[in-house]
Design an enzyme around this catalytic site. Structure first.
Site, PDB file in Angstrom:
ATOM      1  N   THR A 188       0.376  -1.099  -0.219  1.00  0.00           N
ATOM      2  CA  THR A 188      -0.173  -0.313  -0.179  1.00  0.00           C
ATOM      3  C   THR A 188       1.059   1.556  -0.007  1.00  0.00           C
ATOM      4  OG1 THR A 188      -1.765   0.972   1.768  1.00  0.00           O
ATOM      5  CG2 THR A 188      -0.098  -0.281   2.600  1.00  0.00           C
ATOM      6  N   ASP A 189       0.104   2.430  -0.441  1.00  0.00           N
ATOM      7  CA  ASP A 189       1.275   3.555  -0.580  1.00  0.00           C
ATOM      8  C   ASP A 189       1.134   4.264   0.494  1.00  0.00           C
ATOM      9  OD1 ASP A 189      -1.529   4.167  -0.191  1.00  0.00           O
ATOM     10  OD2 ASP A 189      -1.540   6.043  -1.452  1.00  0.00           O
ATOM     11  N   TYR A 199      -2.111  -0.229  11.101  1.00  0.00           N
ATOM     12  CA  TYR A 199      -1.614  -1.308   9.330  1.00  0.00           C
ATOM     13  C   TYR A 199      -0.971  -0.554   9.221  1.00  0.00           C
ATOM     14  CZ  TYR A 199      -3.450  -1.386   4.863  1.00  0.00           C
ATOM     15  OH  TYR A 199      -3.536  -1.728   3.127  1.00  0.00           O
ATOM     16  N   LYS A 231       2.084  -3.546   7.510  1.00  0.00           N
ATOM     17  CA  LYS A 231       2.336  -2.942   5.698  1.00  0.00           C
ATOM     18  C   LYS A 231       3.686  -2.988   5.484  1.00  0.00           C
ATOM     19  CE  LYS A 231       0.281  -3.949   2.685  1.00  0.00           C
ATOM     20  NZ  LYS A 231      -0.464  -5.921   2.253  1.00  0.00           N
TER      21      LYS A 231
HETATM   22  P1  NAD Z   1      -9.737  -7.676   2.199  1.00  0.00           P
HETATM   23  O1  NAD Z   1      -9.369  -6.698   3.384  1.00  0.00           O
HETATM   24  O2  NAD Z   1     -10.801  -6.797   0.918  1.00  0.00           O
HETATM   25  O3  NAD Z   1      -9.265  -8.491   1.829  1.00  0.00           O
HETATM   26  C1  NAD Z   1      -8.391  -9.266   2.836  1.00  0.00           C
HETATM   27  C2  NAD Z   1      -8.337 -10.776   2.771  1.00  0.00           C
HETATM   28  O4  NAD Z   1      -7.276 -11.849   2.625  1.00  0.00           O
HETATM   29  C3  NAD Z   1     -10.038 -11.763   2.574  1.00  0.00           C
HETATM   30  O5  NAD Z   1     -10.255 -12.419   2.114  1.00  0.00           O
HETATM   31  C4  NAD Z   1      -9.784 -12.418   4.257  1.00  0.00           C
HETATM   32  O6  NAD Z   1     -10.247 -13.364   4.509  1.00  0.00           O
HETATM   33  C5  NAD Z   1      -8.354 -13.056   3.531  1.00  0.00           C
HETATM   34  N1  NAD Z   1      -7.270 -13.189   5.182  1.00  0.00           N
HETATM   35  C6  NAD Z   1      -7.072 -12.254   5.796  1.00  0.00           C
HETATM   36  N2  NAD Z   1      -6.234 -12.903   6.941  1.00  0.00           N
HETATM   37  C7  NAD Z   1      -6.344 -13.969   6.209  1.00  0.00           C
HETATM   38  C8  NAD Z   1      -5.114 -14.624   6.478  1.00  0.00           C
HETATM   39  N3  NAD Z   1      -4.315 -14.778   8.082  1.00  0.00           N
HETATM   40  N4  NAD Z   1      -4.464 -15.998   6.273  1.00  0.00           N
HETATM   41  C9  NAD Z   1      -5.474 -16.057   4.702  1.00  0.00           C
HETATM   42  N5  NAD Z   1      -6.349 -15.037   4.366  1.00  0.00           N
HETATM   43  C10 NAD Z   1      -6.359 -14.164   5.633  1.00  0.00           C
HETATM   44  O7  NAD Z   1      -7.992  -6.623   1.607  1.00  0.00           O
HETATM   45  P2  NAD Z   1      -8.674  -5.819   0.239  1.00  0.00           P
HETATM   46  O8  NAD Z   1      -8.896  -4.066   0.068  1.00  0.00           O
HETATM   47  O9  NAD Z   1      -8.880  -6.677  -1.023  1.00  0.00           O
HETATM   48  O10 NAD Z   1      -6.518  -5.486   0.120  1.00  0.00           O
HETATM   49  C11 NAD Z   1      -6.113  -7.028  -0.149  1.00  0.00           C
HETATM   50  C12 NAD Z   1      -4.324  -6.520  -0.266  1.00  0.00           C
HETATM   51  O11 NAD Z   1      -4.309  -5.712  -1.225  1.00  0.00           O
HETATM   52  C13 NAD Z   1      -3.857  -5.894   1.170  1.00  0.00           C
HETATM   53  O12 NAD Z   1      -2.849  -6.551   1.697  1.00  0.00           O
HETATM   54  C14 NAD Z   1      -3.728  -4.493   1.369  1.00  0.00           C
HETATM   55  O13 NAD Z   1      -3.270  -4.099   2.055  1.00  0.00           O
HETATM   56  C15 NAD Z   1      -4.122  -4.252   0.404  1.00  0.00           C
HETATM   57  N6  NAD Z   1      -3.884  -3.160  -0.837  1.00  0.00           N
HETATM   58  C16 NAD Z   1      -5.086  -2.629  -0.239  1.00  0.00           C
HETATM   59  C17 NAD Z   1      -6.213  -0.751  -0.466  1.00  0.00           C
HETATM   60  C18 NAD Z   1      -7.493  -0.906  -0.975  1.00  0.00           C
HETATM   61  O14 NAD Z   1      -7.781   0.026  -0.850  1.00  0.00           O
HETATM   62  N7  NAD Z   1      -8.274  -2.096  -0.832  1.00  0.00           N
HETATM   63  C19 NAD Z   1      -5.277  -0.580  -1.447  1.00  0.00           C
HETATM   64  C20 NAD Z   1      -3.856  -1.049  -1.134  1.00  0.00           C
HETATM   65  C21 NAD Z   1      -2.842  -2.391  -1.534  1.00  0.00           C
HETATM   66  O1  DAU Z   2      -3.995   3.948   0.087  1.00  0.00           O
HETATM   67  C1  DAU Z   2      -4.630   2.810   0.049  1.00  0.00           C
HETATM   68  C2  DAU Z   2      -5.387   2.708   2.088  1.00  0.00           C
HETATM   69  O2  DAU Z   2      -6.588   2.844   1.222  1.00  0.00           O
HETATM   70  C3  DAU Z   2      -4.808   0.638   1.939  1.00  0.00           C
HETATM   71  O3  DAU Z   2      -4.377   0.231   2.264  1.00  0.00           O
HETATM   72  C4  DAU Z   2      -6.035   0.239   2.678  1.00  0.00           C
HETATM   73  O4  DAU Z   2      -6.188  -1.098   3.009  1.00  0.00           O
HETATM   74  C5  DAU Z   2      -7.492   0.932   2.283  1.00  0.00           C
HETATM   75  O5  DAU Z   2      -8.552   0.684   3.450  1.00  0.00           O
HETATM   76  C6  DAU Z   2      -7.648   2.373   2.454  1.00  0.00           C
HETATM   77  O6  DAU Z   2      -7.192   2.774   3.238  1.00  0.00           O
HETATM   78  P1  DAU Z   2      -8.949   4.421   3.809  1.00  0.00           P
HETATM   79  O7  DAU Z   2      -8.157   4.608   5.217  1.00  0.00           O
HETATM   80  O8  DAU Z   2      -7.635   5.716   2.813  1.00  0.00           O
HETATM   81  O9  DAU Z   2      -9.369   4.033   3.777  1.00  0.00           O
HETATM   82  P2  DAU Z   2     -10.940   4.113   4.570  1.00  0.00           P
HETATM   83  O10 DAU Z   2     -11.703   3.589   3.622  1.00  0.00           O
HETATM   84  O11 DAU Z   2     -10.995   3.411   5.339  1.00  0.00           O
HETATM   85  O12 DAU Z   2     -10.907   6.169   4.848  1.00  0.00           O
HETATM   86  C7  DAU Z   2     -10.935   6.986   3.464  1.00  0.00           C
HETATM   87  C8  DAU Z   2     -11.249   8.084   3.893  1.00  0.00           C
HETATM   88  O13 DAU Z   2     -12.419   8.483   4.582  1.00  0.00           O
HETATM   89  C9  DAU Z   2      -9.935   8.351   5.617  1.00  0.00           C
HETATM   90  O14 DAU Z   2      -9.534   9.735   4.853  1.00  0.00           O
HETATM   91  C10 DAU Z   2     -10.819   8.165   6.386  1.00  0.00           C
HETATM   92  C11 DAU Z   2     -12.472   8.877   6.174  1.00  0.00           C
HETATM   93  N1  DAU Z   2     -13.237   8.127   6.636  1.00  0.00           N
HETATM   94  C12 DAU Z   2     -13.345   6.292   6.621  1.00  0.00           C
HETATM   95  C13 DAU Z   2     -14.572   6.444   7.247  1.00  0.00           C
HETATM   96  C14 DAU Z   2     -14.632   5.068   7.209  1.00  0.00           C
HETATM   97  C15 DAU Z   2     -14.659   8.554   7.125  1.00  0.00           C
HETATM   98  O15 DAU Z   2     -14.196  10.264   6.965  1.00  0.00           O
HETATM   99  N2  DAU Z   2     -15.646   7.784   7.451  1.00  0.00           N
HETATM  100  C16 DAU Z   2     -16.004   6.683   7.489  1.00  0.00           C
HETATM  101  O16 DAU Z   2     -16.263   6.132   8.126  1.00  0.00           O
END
Ligand code: NAD
Ligand code: DAU
Length: 350
Positions: free
Chosen positions: A131-132, A156, A160
């Site tokens: 992640t960034d 978190y 990472k």
């Molecule tokens: P998510 O939370 O939707 O999915 C995570 C998955 O991992 C789930 O299916 C969960 O069951 C599985 N998991 C958790 N713990 C586990 C374990 N111990 N063993 C096996 N499986 C396990 O997450 P996401 O948003 O899809 O993110 C996926 C990856 O991408 C993560 O590594 C996250 O850090 C990275 N990432 C996410 C974002 C974002 O915006 N969502 C951005 C950049 C990077």
């Molecule tokens: O930048 C990449 C990351 O983006 C990933 O690595 C993470 O897994 C992913 O969860 C996400 O993190 P953020 O914390 O940026 O995402 P989130 O959707 O939780 O929040 C986005 C923005 O909105 C953040 O500034 C917090 C704000 N927020 C979030 C929630 C859930 C609110 O204001 N209210 C809320 O209820």
């Protein structure tokens, strides 16, 4: 013939990636390994579950013996590692599980890959999806580059960052072929509604308060999830071993501006007067240590591998909102049970 282990394939990004790989590479075997935590949902993968080149294994990445068994049984030649605890707010409430899954789980997989591939690392690859947020928080100017020093600020992002360091250490020490990508915020279908976009769409639909942290001035760089999956596919096949690639949309939004766009589009699609749901906006206590701004420079990925985001944000957000409104059964299923408890804990008296 390649046998690819995708971890976390039942989650948000993982399910889009698994769908892409299963459909695009019928001669690969795609093994989706996921422990099905609250965030994992096999309903995300209905479209591919019957395909001949798809396998599912329910397992915890922290279980070393099980990982050894999976590598041997499926003769794994490549790993794309996404399994993680991914929600910042949960990491503030319970940091231990983040250290366990994200650091120890990644280390466990690295060790299993290294041992299984130790006699022949040729053609093997361990791809770590990161992640960034590992770069910390930006003020109002500048971008994160691949060379930006790590400065994680939440449990978190610290977990990472720890996992990224282990991946690089295995490359340096044992010559394990690795690649890492660091991506900005993803949005799109199948995202668990603890995250801003699906949570707010669901609340607008049900006329529930929209809990905006602080003043809503934090900035995120949003990328459509299928564009992230395409980038992972490209880097997995064409990326330089040992290298790092940033992935981002050059698409920065202040939270409050993004929320206003979501309200407008959702109201329109629900047949309400556009903007009517602005009355639901409720400013609540800020997230502890809330990172102000993330902004990714993904020029390297564009220049070296030709990747660019395919969707304009206006198109992507409308497509996303439509999907959640059309898939209320999916939303009802994931918000039943433990979700209500989570929601109360996170938002009552905030
Ligand atoms: P998510 O939370 O939707 O999915 C995570 C998955 O991992 C789930 O299916 C969960 O069951 C599985 N998991 C958790 N713990 C586990 C374990 N111990 N063993 C096996 N499986 C396990 O997450 P996401 O948003 O899809 O993110 C996926 C990856 O991408 C993560 O590594 C996250 O850090 C990275 N990432 C996410 C974002 C974002 O915006 N969502 C951005 C950049 C990077
Ligand atoms: O930048 C990449 C990351 O983006 C990933 O690595 C993470 O897994 C992913 O969860 C996400 O993190 P953020 O914390 O940026 O995402 P989130 O959707 O939780 O929040 C986005 C923005 O909105 C953040 O500034 C917090 C704000 N927020 C979030 C929630 C859930 C609110 O204001 N209210 C809320 O209820």
């Amino acid at each position: 013939m390649r046998n690819i282990l995708v971890t976390g394939g039942a989650g948000f990004i993982g399910s889009h990636l698994v769908r892409l790989l299963v459909n695009k590479y019928p001669d690969y075997t795609i093994v989706n390994l996921d422990n099905l935590t609250y965030a994992g949902n096999l309903a995300n993968l209905k479209e591919v579950e019957g395909k001949a080149n798809y396998r599912f294994v329910k397992a915890d990445i922290c279980n070393y013996e099980k990982m050894q068994q999976v590598f041997a049984e499926y003769q794994i030649t490549g790993v794309i590692h996404l399994a993680a605890e991914s929600h910042v707010d949960r990491s503030i409430t319970d940091p231990f599980v983040f250290a366990k899954t994200n650091v120890i789980g990644t280390l466990t997989l690295l060790q299993a890959a290294k041992e299984y591939w130790k006699n022949d690392m040729n053609g093997k690859l361990f791809y770590h999806v990161s992640t960034d947020e590992v770069y910390g928080s930006l003020d109002h100017g500048g971008f994160f580059f691949e060379t930006t020093p790590y400065d994680p600020k939440s449990p978190y992002s610290a977990s990472k960052a720890g996992s990224d360091h282990f991946v690089r250490a295995f490359h340096n020490t044992y010559k394990l072929p690795v690649v890492i990508s660091n991506c900005s915020n993803n949005y799109g279908p199948y995202q668990f509604p603890e995250k801003l976009i699906p949570l707010f769409i669901n609340n607008i639909r049900h006329n529930k308060p929209l809990p905006v942290y602080g003043k809503g001035e934090n900035v995120r760089d949003w990328l459509y999830v299928e564009d992230h999956a395409r980038a992972i596919d490209l880097i997995f096949h064409k990326g330089k071993v040992g290298d790092t690639y940033n992935i981002g949309g050059f698409n920065e939004w202040k939270n409050i501006d993004l929320i206003r766009v979501m309200i407008k589009v959702t109201d329109r699609l629900l047949g309400r007067p556009e903007g009517e749901s602005e009355k639901l906006i409720t400013y609540v206590t800020d997230r502890a240590g809330h990172d102000l701004r993330y902004a990714i420079d993904s020029t390297k990925l564009h220049k070296e591998l030709g990747w660019l985001p395919s969707l304009q944000f206006e198109e992507g957000i409308e497509k996303t909102i439509r999907w959640y409104l059309d898939n209320q059964v999916w939303m009802d299923n994931v918000t039943s049970g433990d979700y209500q408890k989570y929601y109360e804990q996170m938002y009552t008296n905030r």
